[in-house]
Design an enzyme around this catalytic site. Structure first.
Site, PDB file in Angstrom:
ATOM      1  N   HIS A  97       0.302  55.029  -2.989  1.00 34.44           N
ATOM      2  CA  HIS A  97       1.431  55.380  -4.015  1.00 34.44           C
ATOM      3  C   HIS A  97       2.285  56.360  -3.809  1.00 34.44           C
ATOM      4  CE1 HIS A  97       1.903  54.690  -8.298  1.00 34.44           C
ATOM      5  NE2 HIS A  97       2.079  55.683  -8.613  1.00 34.44           N
ATOM      6  N   GLU A 105      -2.590  51.732  -2.672  1.00 37.49           N
ATOM      7  CA  GLU A 105      -1.965  52.560  -3.848  1.00 37.49           C
ATOM      8  C   GLU A 105      -2.858  53.889  -4.398  1.00 37.49           C
ATOM      9  OE1 GLU A 105       0.837  52.528  -5.719  1.00 37.49           O
ATOM     10  OE2 GLU A 105       1.640  50.562  -5.107  1.00 37.49           O
ATOM     11  N   SER A 164       5.885  53.486 -10.423  1.00 35.07           N
ATOM     12  CA  SER A 164       4.566  54.024 -11.362  1.00 35.07           C
ATOM     13  C   SER A 164       4.840  53.722 -12.773  1.00 35.07           C
ATOM     14  CB  SER A 164       4.473  55.224 -10.998  1.00 35.07           C
ATOM     15  OG  SER A 164       3.142  55.639 -11.252  1.00 35.07           O
TER      16      SER A 164
END
Length: 471
Positions: free
Chosen positions: A407, A334, A218
């Site tokens: 994610h 994600e 990230s």
């Protein structure tokens, strides 16, 4: 590598009075150019925790630092036995809702520029192991290098690598700034000094300074992409692994950064930290009108040290391509992580019949715009510029998880332990043995790449049902 192995001291007649005191049996000393660093033996690994690599006053550019000394200036062995403190931060909805207990036991401090080293307990003098440097994510506002969910013990033991976890300044303390009233990119400048420290001192811990791979997820991956083109980083690392880098929102941020500075006013260097965190929240609100970019309001700013101007960044990445191998990728869903956390999206996707199609369309579009599209462009540019690059896509959706292949689902496969992850909703009803089985192959892939830039066939075969590769 120079080690000082622990052994009991003797009070027997004839013992040398001038002999240096030895560390307890569960500690091990390492001789560095900065002095002796005492680390803790923890089963199959040795951990040197919370070693300072830089210092800085609030809103000031960091400078390298040595080990702390006594009041009279004399040096003593530095006991690196406590985790690095986190940068001051506000509560995170993601950490609270998805990674329950992730921040348990952590303390925070503005003096957070510290790193932790985990190495195999049987590392031998003179050994030079691959070094993997972990840079944590959290939208540049939350997280810390030493969170339990980032414990590298399995990666270190299985793959015989040295892992360095770095903590740096976040949010208003690390990524506000306009280059005039306040310096910009302070958190990125912290990371540059951390890499320099690693290059100069990691050999003392059995690591090879010429074989350093940065890996991060990230915002951590976004930071790594920008470290590739930062002043002062040439020659400090050979490879990068970019996990879920939100490159789609890393450009065109100048107007948002200006709006954030106006909302901040002139932050006082003496303002209590609690008040500063309240100001940070106000600054983030000012960024919301800028769409997807406002979802990661704080971040790197081009045209301010150590980064080139935005118009020059692609040329800088092209220049770096022949010197740095890249493994870059994302998960297939994600942004599904955030759907349950945003009330309007949660209501829409919970609607009978149409909820699932709405979710798929919403997640598909935002995942493409924020992650996938620019990852593809990144490797195309890198390859065209003479670099080696591989893109992956992770489709593993833990059974019973409300987040699917979202994610963060790569993290329990790579870092952390059952104790850290079993409390989270992220892995759903998956047994830890299944998570670990899959994780062993992914950890091998990451370490194989760190060793020589390749992806071994046995590891990639083991994850063929959840990872797609574009070589």
């Amino acid at each position: 590598m120079t080690e000082l192995h622990a052994s009991p001291t003797s009070d027997a007649p004839g013992a040398e009075a001038s002999a240096p005191p030895m560390s307890p049996p569960d500690e091990r000393g390492f001789e560095t150019a900065l002095g002796t660093i005492l680390a803790k033996v923890d089963g199959p690994v040795v951990r040197a925790l919370g070693i300072p690599y830089a210092r800085a006053g609030r809103f000031e550019v960091p400078v390298p630092t040595g080990l702390p000394t006594e009041a009279d200036g004399t040096a003593t062995p530095y006991r690196a036995l406590r985790r690095a403190p986190a940068s001051p931060q506000r509560p995170s909805r993601v950490l609270e809702a998805v990674l329950e207990g992730a921040g348990e036991g952590m303390v925070d401090s503005e003096d957070c520029q510290a790193l932790s080293i985990t190495m195999p307990a049987d590392v031998q003098p003179g050994e030079a192991l691959p070094v993997m440097v972990w840079i944590h994510g959290g939208a540049y506002v939350t997280g810390a290098g030493d969170l339990d969910v980032y414990d590298p013990i399995n990666l270190v033991v299985e793959q015989r690598v040295v892992v360095v976890s770095v903590t740096y300044r976040l949010g208003i303390l690390g990524f506000l700034g306009d280059g005039e009233a306040l310096p910009a990119n302070l958190g990125l400048l912290d990371l540059v000094l951390a890499l320099r420290w690693i290059h100069e001192h990691i050999a003392a811990f059995g690591g090879d300074p010429g074989l350093v791979t940065l890996f991060g997820q990230s915002a951590g991956a976004d930071a790594i992409a920008h470290l590739m083109i930062s002043d002062g980083t040439a020659g400090l690392f050979r490879r990068v692994i970019l996990q879920s880098a939100p490159l789609g929102i890393s450009s065109g941020r100048a107007k948002m950064a200006s709006a954030m500075m106006r909302a901040a006013g002139a932050p006082d260097r003496d303002t209590p930290v609690g008040e500063l965190m309240a100001l940070e929240e106000r600054v983030e609100r000012a960024a919301r009108r800028f769409g997807l970019r406002g979802g990661m309001a704080f971040g790197t700013q081009y045209g301010h040290a150590p980064l080139p101007a935005e118009g020059d960044r692609d040329a800088a990445w092209r220049e770096a391509a022949s010197h740095i191998d890249v493994l870059i990728g994302s998960t297939t869903e994600e942004t599904r992580l955030y759907v349950p956390l945003i009330p309007v999206f949660a209501r829409l996707t919970a609607m009978p019949l149409v909820g699932v199609p709405i979710r798929r369309a919403l997640v598909g579009a935002t995942t493409h715009l924020t992650y996938t599209r620019d990852a593809k462009a990144f490797i195309e540019r890198h390859r065209a510029s003479g670099g080696r690059a591989t893109r992956y896509e992770l489709s593993w959706a833990p059974p019973g998880s409300p987040y699917g292949a979202s994610h963060v689902t790569d993290l329990p496969l790579l870092l952390g332990t059952e104790r850290a992850w079993s409390r989270t909703a992220l892995i759903g009803t998956s047994s830890w043995s299944e998570v670990d089985r899959r994780g062993r192959f992914l950890r091998q892939m990451w370490a194989d790449f760190a060793r020589d830039g390749s992806l071994a066939a046995d590891a990639t075969a083991g994850v063929s049902d959840m990872v797609t590769l574009d070589r």
